[in-house]
Design a protein around this motif. Sequence first.
Motif, PDB file in Angstrom:
ATOM      1  N   GLY A 205       0.796  -1.225   0.000  1.00 22.68           N
ATOM      2  CA  GLY A 205       0.000   0.000   0.000  1.00 22.68           C
ATOM      3  C   GLY A 205       0.824   1.268   0.000  1.00 22.68           C
ATOM      4  N   LEU A 206       2.038   1.195  -0.529  1.00 24.94           N
ATOM      5  CA  LEU A 206       2.898   2.383  -0.555  1.00 24.94           C
ATOM      6  C   LEU A 206       2.454   3.337  -1.660  1.00 24.94           C
ATOM      7  CD1 LEU A 206       6.520   1.037   0.022  1.00 24.94           C
ATOM      8  CD2 LEU A 206       4.809   1.742   1.688  1.00 24.94           C
ATOM      9  N   GLY A 207       2.633   4.623  -1.411  1.00 27.05           N
ATOM     10  CA  GLY A 207       2.366   5.629  -2.435  1.00 27.05           C
ATOM     11  C   GLY A 207       0.913   6.013  -2.594  1.00 27.05           C
ATOM     12  N   ILE A 208       0.037   5.532  -1.718  1.00 24.83           N
ATOM     13  CA  ILE A 208      -1.381   5.907  -1.812  1.00 24.83           C
ATOM     14  C   ILE A 208      -1.553   7.318  -1.252  1.00 24.83           C
ATOM     15  CG2 ILE A 208      -3.688   5.443  -0.881  1.00 24.83           C
ATOM     16  CD1 ILE A 208      -3.072   2.482  -1.143  1.00 24.83           C
ATOM     17  N   ASP A 209      -2.063   8.211  -2.077  1.00 23.89           N
ATOM     18  CA  ASP A 209      -2.289   9.608  -1.693  1.00 23.89           C
ATOM     19  C   ASP A 209      -3.771   9.773  -1.351  1.00 23.89           C
ATOM     20  OD1 ASP A 209      -2.581  12.311  -1.396  1.00 23.89           O
ATOM     21  OD2 ASP A 209      -1.671  12.852  -3.323  1.00 23.89           O
ATOM     22  N   PRO A 210      -4.123   9.961  -0.079  1.00 23.28           N
ATOM     23  CA  PRO A 210      -5.536  10.059   0.301  1.00 23.28           C
ATOM     24  C   PRO A 210      -6.298  11.143  -0.439  1.00 23.28           C
ATOM     25  CG  PRO A 210      -4.138   9.884   2.247  1.00 23.28           C
ATOM     26  CD  PRO A 210      -3.226  10.089   1.077  1.00 23.28           C
ATOM     27  N   GLU A 211      -5.614  12.219  -0.831  1.00 27.80           N
ATOM     28  CA  GLU A 211      -6.314  13.312  -1.518  1.00 27.80           C
ATOM     29  C   GLU A 211      -6.989  12.844  -2.797  1.00 27.80           C
ATOM     30  OE1 GLU A 211      -4.118  16.799  -2.242  1.00 27.80           O
ATOM     31  OE2 GLU A 211      -3.576  17.140  -0.135  1.00 27.80           O
ATOM     32  N   LEU A 212      -6.400  11.853  -3.465  1.00 25.15           N
ATOM     33  CA  LEU A 212      -6.961  11.370  -4.725  1.00 25.15           C
ATOM     34  C   LEU A 212      -8.207  10.517  -4.516  1.00 25.15           C
ATOM     35  CD1 LEU A 212      -3.635  10.352  -6.503  1.00 25.15           C
ATOM     36  CD2 LEU A 212      -4.885  12.516  -6.661  1.00 25.15           C
ATOM     37  N   TYR A 213      -8.501  10.178  -3.270  1.00 24.28           N
ATOM     38  CA  TYR A 213      -9.639   9.306  -2.951  1.00 24.28           C
ATOM     39  C   TYR A 213     -10.798  10.087  -2.322  1.00 24.28           C
ATOM     40  CZ  TYR A 213      -6.399   5.419  -3.704  1.00 24.28           C
ATOM     41  OH  TYR A 213      -5.509   4.539  -4.251  1.00 24.28           O
ATOM     42  N   ILE A 214     -10.663  11.403  -2.268  1.00 26.43           N
ATOM     43  CA  ILE A 214     -11.632  12.229  -1.548  1.00 26.43           C
ATOM     44  C   ILE A 214     -12.343  13.170  -2.518  1.00 26.43           C
ATOM     45  CG2 ILE A 214     -11.839  14.095   0.141  1.00 26.43           C
ATOM     46  CD1 ILE A 214      -9.568  12.797   1.691  1.00 26.43           C
ATOM     47  N   ALA A 215     -13.656  13.316  -2.312  1.00 28.66           N
ATOM     48  CA  ALA A 215     -14.450  14.283  -3.081  1.00 28.66           C
ATOM     49  C   ALA A 215     -15.115  15.251  -2.110  1.00 28.66           C
ATOM     50  CB  ALA A 215     -15.512  13.567  -3.910  1.00 28.66           C
ATOM     51  N   ARG A 216     -15.290  16.489  -2.561  1.00 29.74           N
ATOM     52  CA  ARG A 216     -15.938  17.496  -1.717  1.00 29.74           C
ATOM     53  C   ARG A 216     -17.438  17.483  -1.965  1.00 29.74           C
ATOM     54  NH1 ARG A 216     -13.659  23.357  -0.039  1.00 29.74           N
ATOM     55  NH2 ARG A 216     -15.262  23.787   1.528  1.00 29.74           N
ATOM     56  N   THR A 217     -18.213  17.589  -0.903  1.00 30.06           N
ATOM     57  CA  THR A 217     -19.671  17.672  -1.010  1.00 30.06           C
ATOM     58  C   THR A 217     -20.137  18.893  -0.231  1.00 30.06           C
ATOM     59  OG1 THR A 217     -20.072  16.371   0.992  1.00 30.06           O
ATOM     60  CG2 THR A 217     -19.777  15.155  -1.065  1.00 30.06           C
ATOM     61  N   ARG A 218     -21.436  19.142  -0.304  1.00 29.86           N
ATOM     62  CA  ARG A 218     -21.979  20.285   0.446  1.00 29.86           C
ATOM     63  C   ARG A 218     -21.775  20.126   1.940  1.00 29.86           C
ATOM     64  NH1 ARG A 218     -27.822  21.958  -2.199  1.00 29.86           N
ATOM     65  NH2 ARG A 218     -27.021  22.679  -4.226  1.00 29.86           N
ATOM     66  N   GLY A 219     -21.838  18.877   2.370  1.00 30.83           N
ATOM     67  CA  GLY A 219     -21.732  18.643   3.805  1.00 30.83           C
ATOM     68  C   GLY A 219     -20.313  18.498   4.303  1.00 30.83           C
ATOM     69  N   GLY A 220     -19.341  18.550   3.414  1.00 36.18           N
ATOM     70  CA  GLY A 220     -17.954  18.378   3.834  1.00 36.18           C
ATOM     71  C   GLY A 220     -17.182  17.573   2.805  1.00 36.18           C
TER      72      GLY A 220
END
Length: 369
Positions: A205-220
């Motif tokens: 699991g090396l090199g996994i960037d959490p930012e690439l797995y996250i989407a912004r919604t109205r609630g956060g």
Amino acid sequence: MDQAGIVRLFKAYYARNTVPPPSSIEKREFAFSFFDSQGMARHMAFRDAGELNKFIRDKVPQHAYYSTAYYADPAASDMDEKGWQGADLVFDIDVDHINTPCKPLHDTWKCRNCGAEGWGFVEKCPSCGSDRVERQTWVCEQCISVARDEVLKLVDILEEDFGISRDEMYVVFSGHRGFHLHVEDSALVDLDQEARREIADYVRGLGIDPELYIARTRGGYTYRYTPEDPGWRGRIAKLLQLRPEAEGRLSRGELERLILECVAEARANIDEKVTMDVKRLIRLPGTLHGKTGLKVLRMTVQQLEALDARGVLEKAIALPDEPVRVEMDKWPRKILATSLPDQAGERTLPLYLAVYLALNGKARVLGPA
């Protein structure tokens, strides 16, 4: 029991049992170390199982290894002259690299700087901060259980993400601290060191960037993917579903932390150096481990799934269980599947366990009980 007595036990085991040869035995390098000499005898080759077993029965090695690589001339003493023809893909899972919760039951440490000592695992002395720490480590069934779970996580990653069939994998209990997972697949045999490094990094699991797995919604912020997605995206999603805190409104930082926790839980804790090495020597299944007297035990993935840690250890016990008297200055509280009272001095143990303790240089086998 002295070393000669242990050698007699090993010799009797090899007289009763035939060591199965690895595939393409004629292309493998073999290596051995012996009870009565230092170092390792390398660059040996055998044409068939008969030659291999005759050598083992005659010489009674303490440790036996073979190459994960295939060679045109495995007996050549110069590595460049062997003629490398490929190598199996091998993974090593060793509980030495995992801080198991059972270490305070059997591992001890002593600081060579200030003399402080204690139970469990420490990287540095908690009293003086020195890294000159001497450790005594043992293995119990909980250690093996943790290693077993790591193997099965690895199998799932290789099966789901790389499409490797379980029929092309087999598992070997090393006879000591963990397992080896071998992959014999003609499509992978030519992989170079860098390609194997990438596989090792992926399963860890090396090199996994959490930012690439996250989407912004109205609630956060929310996780982008579903459990049905392939690879690490779906693997992380499955674990997030099991975490109640992931169901609420989370900040970006909180969600990133949860993602990294899921990666840490799902990753396979392997020794990447073993996977990367295209000329590795590894323990020969069917032989005895020279520091434990336990059998190096080969099994299918399905057989490992059907066994718990105690079952693995029971199948690996190869020496007699007759009771003998054993003396030791400082006993581990638990070893293999046996719990021991916290006391010094002499006690009665089965012979195979006494040999395990004696091979690690800490016990004296006094004789029959």
